[in-house]
Design a protein around this motif. Structure first.
Motif, PDB file in Angstrom:
ATOM      1  N   UNK A 150      34.671  20.415  36.538  1.00 11.35           N
ATOM      2  CA  UNK A 150      33.691  19.787  35.664  1.00 11.35           C
ATOM      3  C   UNK A 150      32.253  20.048  36.051  1.00 11.35           C
ATOM      4  N   UNK A 151      32.013  20.598  37.228  1.00 10.58           N
ATOM      5  CA  UNK A 151      30.644  20.881  37.653  1.00 10.58           C
ATOM      6  C   UNK A 151      30.119  22.131  36.949  1.00 10.58           C
ATOM      7  N   UNK A 152      28.858  22.115  36.652  1.00 11.42           N
ATOM      8  CA  UNK A 152      28.206  23.246  35.998  1.00 11.42           C
ATOM      9  C   UNK A 152      27.999  24.379  37.004  1.00 11.42           C
ATOM     10  N   UNK A 153      28.379  25.587  36.614  1.00 10.01           N
ATOM     11  CA  UNK A 153      28.074  26.772  37.407  1.00 10.01           C
ATOM     12  C   UNK A 153      26.919  27.480  36.693  1.00 10.01           C
ATOM     13  N   UNK A 154      25.735  27.328  37.245  1.00 10.54           N
ATOM     14  CA  UNK A 154      24.563  27.855  36.538  1.00 10.54           C
ATOM     15  C   UNK A 154      24.346  29.343  36.777  1.00 10.54           C
ATOM     16  N   UNK A 155      25.038  29.901  37.776  1.00  3.75           N
ATOM     17  CA  UNK A 155      24.876  31.323  38.000  1.00  3.75           C
ATOM     18  C   UNK A 155      25.961  31.912  38.870  1.00  3.75           C
ATOM     19  N   UNK A 156      26.264  33.197  38.636  1.00  6.31           N
ATOM     20  CA  UNK A 156      27.140  33.998  39.487  1.00  6.31           C
ATOM     21  C   UNK A 156      26.374  35.268  39.819  1.00  6.31           C
ATOM     22  N   UNK A 157      26.306  35.610  41.113  1.00  2.42           N
ATOM     23  CA  UNK A 157      25.497  36.748  41.531  1.00  2.42           C
ATOM     24  C   UNK A 157      26.249  37.603  42.536  1.00  2.42           C
ATOM     25  N   UNK A 158      26.189  38.934  42.336  1.00  2.29           N
ATOM     26  CA  UNK A 158      26.804  39.862  43.278  1.00  2.29           C
ATOM     27  C   UNK A 158      27.471  41.013  42.565  1.00  2.29           C
ATOM     28  N   UNK A 159      28.233  41.800  43.306  1.00  4.64           N
ATOM     29  CA  UNK A 159      28.958  42.916  42.741  1.00  4.64           C
ATOM     30  C   UNK A 159      30.284  42.488  42.149  1.00  4.64           C
ATOM     31  N   UNK A 160      30.736  43.225  41.140  1.00  6.82           N
ATOM     32  CA  UNK A 160      32.012  42.931  40.475  1.00  6.82           C
ATOM     33  C   UNK A 160      33.046  44.034  40.698  1.00  6.82           C
ATOM     34  N   UNK A 161      32.706  45.066  41.452  1.00  4.18           N
ATOM     35  CA  UNK A 161      33.591  46.180  41.809  1.00  4.18           C
ATOM     36  C   UNK A 161      34.286  46.786  40.597  1.00  4.18           C
ATOM     37  N   UNK A 162      33.472  47.217  39.639  1.00  2.00           N
ATOM     38  CA  UNK A 162      33.990  47.843  38.428  1.00  2.00           C
ATOM     39  C   UNK A 162      33.651  49.329  38.354  1.00  2.00           C
ATOM     40  N   UNK A 163      32.951  49.826  39.365  1.00  2.00           N
ATOM     41  CA  UNK A 163      32.592  51.233  39.382  1.00  2.00           C
ATOM     42  C   UNK A 163      33.839  52.080  39.601  1.00  2.00           C
ATOM     43  N   UNK A 164      33.855  53.256  38.986  1.00  2.00           N
ATOM     44  CA  UNK A 164      35.004  54.134  39.144  1.00  2.00           C
ATOM     45  C   UNK A 164      34.959  54.882  40.461  1.00  2.00           C
ATOM     46  N   UNK A 165      36.103  55.337  40.905  1.00  2.00           N
ATOM     47  CA  UNK A 165      36.220  56.114  42.130  1.00  2.00           C
ATOM     48  C   UNK A 165      37.068  57.360  41.855  1.00  2.00           C
ATOM     49  N   UNK A 166      36.740  58.476  42.485  1.00  2.00           N
ATOM     50  CA  UNK A 166      35.705  58.640  43.499  1.00  2.00           C
ATOM     51  C   UNK A 166      34.314  58.869  42.945  1.00  2.00           C
ATOM     52  N   UNK A 167      34.157  59.039  41.617  1.00  2.00           N
ATOM     53  CA  UNK A 167      32.841  59.277  41.034  1.00  2.00           C
ATOM     54  C   UNK A 167      32.168  57.956  40.690  1.00  2.00           C
ATOM     55  N   UNK A 168      30.987  57.669  41.262  1.00  2.00           N
ATOM     56  CA  UNK A 168      30.295  56.415  40.946  1.00  2.00           C
ATOM     57  C   UNK A 168      29.755  56.373  39.528  1.00  2.00           C
ATOM     58  N   UNK A 169      29.798  57.501  38.824  1.00  2.00           N
ATOM     59  CA  UNK A 169      29.334  57.523  37.440  1.00  2.00           C
ATOM     60  C   UNK A 169      30.432  57.105  36.461  1.00  2.00           C
ATOM     61  N   UNK A 170      31.620  56.898  36.978  1.00  2.00           N
ATOM     62  CA  UNK A 170      32.743  56.528  36.115  1.00  2.00           C
ATOM     63  C   UNK A 170      32.970  55.016  36.164  1.00  2.00           C
ATOM     64  N   UNK A 171      34.027  54.577  35.505  1.00  2.00           N
ATOM     65  CA  UNK A 171      34.310  53.155  35.350  1.00  2.00           C
ATOM     66  C   UNK A 171      35.774  52.917  35.690  1.00  2.00           C
TER      67      UNK A 171
END
Length: 282
Positions: free
Chosen positions: A206-227
């Protein structure tokens, strides 16, 4: 609460004198407390803090999100700048952390060998939910309701019998409480941003989460330009993020530009980027 990004992969447009690197380090001012969340890969975060007029000698506590070099590699430089703050982290994994891809790439990505022993008086290992400072919480039992990021498939532990996939039992979630709600810090988000939000929401229903900050690890591998995943999967992730009790998301580092662009289409103003030198008042 005021959060300054000391290190991220890129520098913000209004801070051209700062040094970016592949890593993450956030300096947090919260209720008169000064907290460092992760330290980047080298001593660049310490140099950037000096350029920004931030005195790291005054930091009260450090939280290390997990045992990868791009989050803990800056610890020796921090220890040289600060002689008193304890570093809160989970115990190291059973094995050495490796990135492996395409059957030929194999690279150690853990903390500097011998670091934990050399500075053993500075580390506090956390096994359970812990309030390390007033309103500052570490979560160690992370939810597994949602699928883990697909990029995790390239991350291993080297053990005596060979390589096994890293289950990320060395990762934690960090949250800070203000009068108007909570802010959640994800590090790399190997356990999945949705699971991390759920972990905090379960503890404080029930508490409000006003923010989430950081990495989400969605970058592709091995190319960082991918997803790491399809566009449809990223759209679905964004829609599920919209359903969470979260007012705003800030992300960078291992989220990747392509994934960020898709999430931005879904989340709109609820999603923003952080870069080296970015300061956010939450």
């Amino acid at each position: 609460m005021r959060v300054t990004t000391l290190i991220e992969n890129e520098k913000s447009d209004d801070q051209p004198d700062l040094e970016p690197e592949f890593g993450l380090s956030l300096y947090i001012e919260h209720r008169g407390q000064r907290i460092l969340f992760d330290t980047g890969a080298t001593g660049a975060a310490v140099k950037n803090a000096t350029r920004l007029g931030i005195d790291l000698a005054q930091v009260d506590a450090v939280v290390l999100s997990h045992h990868h070099f791009d989050h803990g590699g800056g610890l020796p430089a921090f220890f040289a700048a600060n002689s008193r703050a304890k570093v809160y982290l989970r115990h190291p994994p059973q094995g050495q952390e490796y990135f492996r891809a395409l059957w030929v790439v194999s690279r150690y990505i853990g903390l500097e060998e011998g670091l934990l022993e050399r500075y053993q008086d500075r580390f506090v290992f956390v096994d359970d939910f812990t309030e390390i400072l007033p309103g500052a919480y570490i979560f160690t039992e992370l939810a597994r309701t949602y699928e883990l990021p697909k990029g995790d498939r390239y991350l291993y532990l080297k053990q005596d019998g060979g390589y096994v996939h890293d289950p990320f039992n060395h990762e934690l979630v960090f949250a800070l409480r203000d009068d108007d709600g909570l802010v959640v810090f994800t590090g790399c988000g190997h356990s999945g941003v949705l699971n991390m939000v759920e972990t905090v929401a379960r503890r404080f229903p029930g508490d409000r989460i006003k923010g989430v900050m950081g990495g989400f690890h969605l970058v592709g591998m091995p190319s960082p330009r991918s997803m790491a995943g399809t566009r449809e999967e990223m759209v679905e992730l964004g829609r599920t993020m919209l359903q969470q009790p979260v007012q705003t998301y800030w992300t960078g580092h291992c989220t990747g530009h392509r994934a960020y662009a898709v999430l931005k289409e879904v989340l709109g103003e609820k999603l923003s980027e952080i870069h080296t030198g970015t300061t956010v008042t939450v």
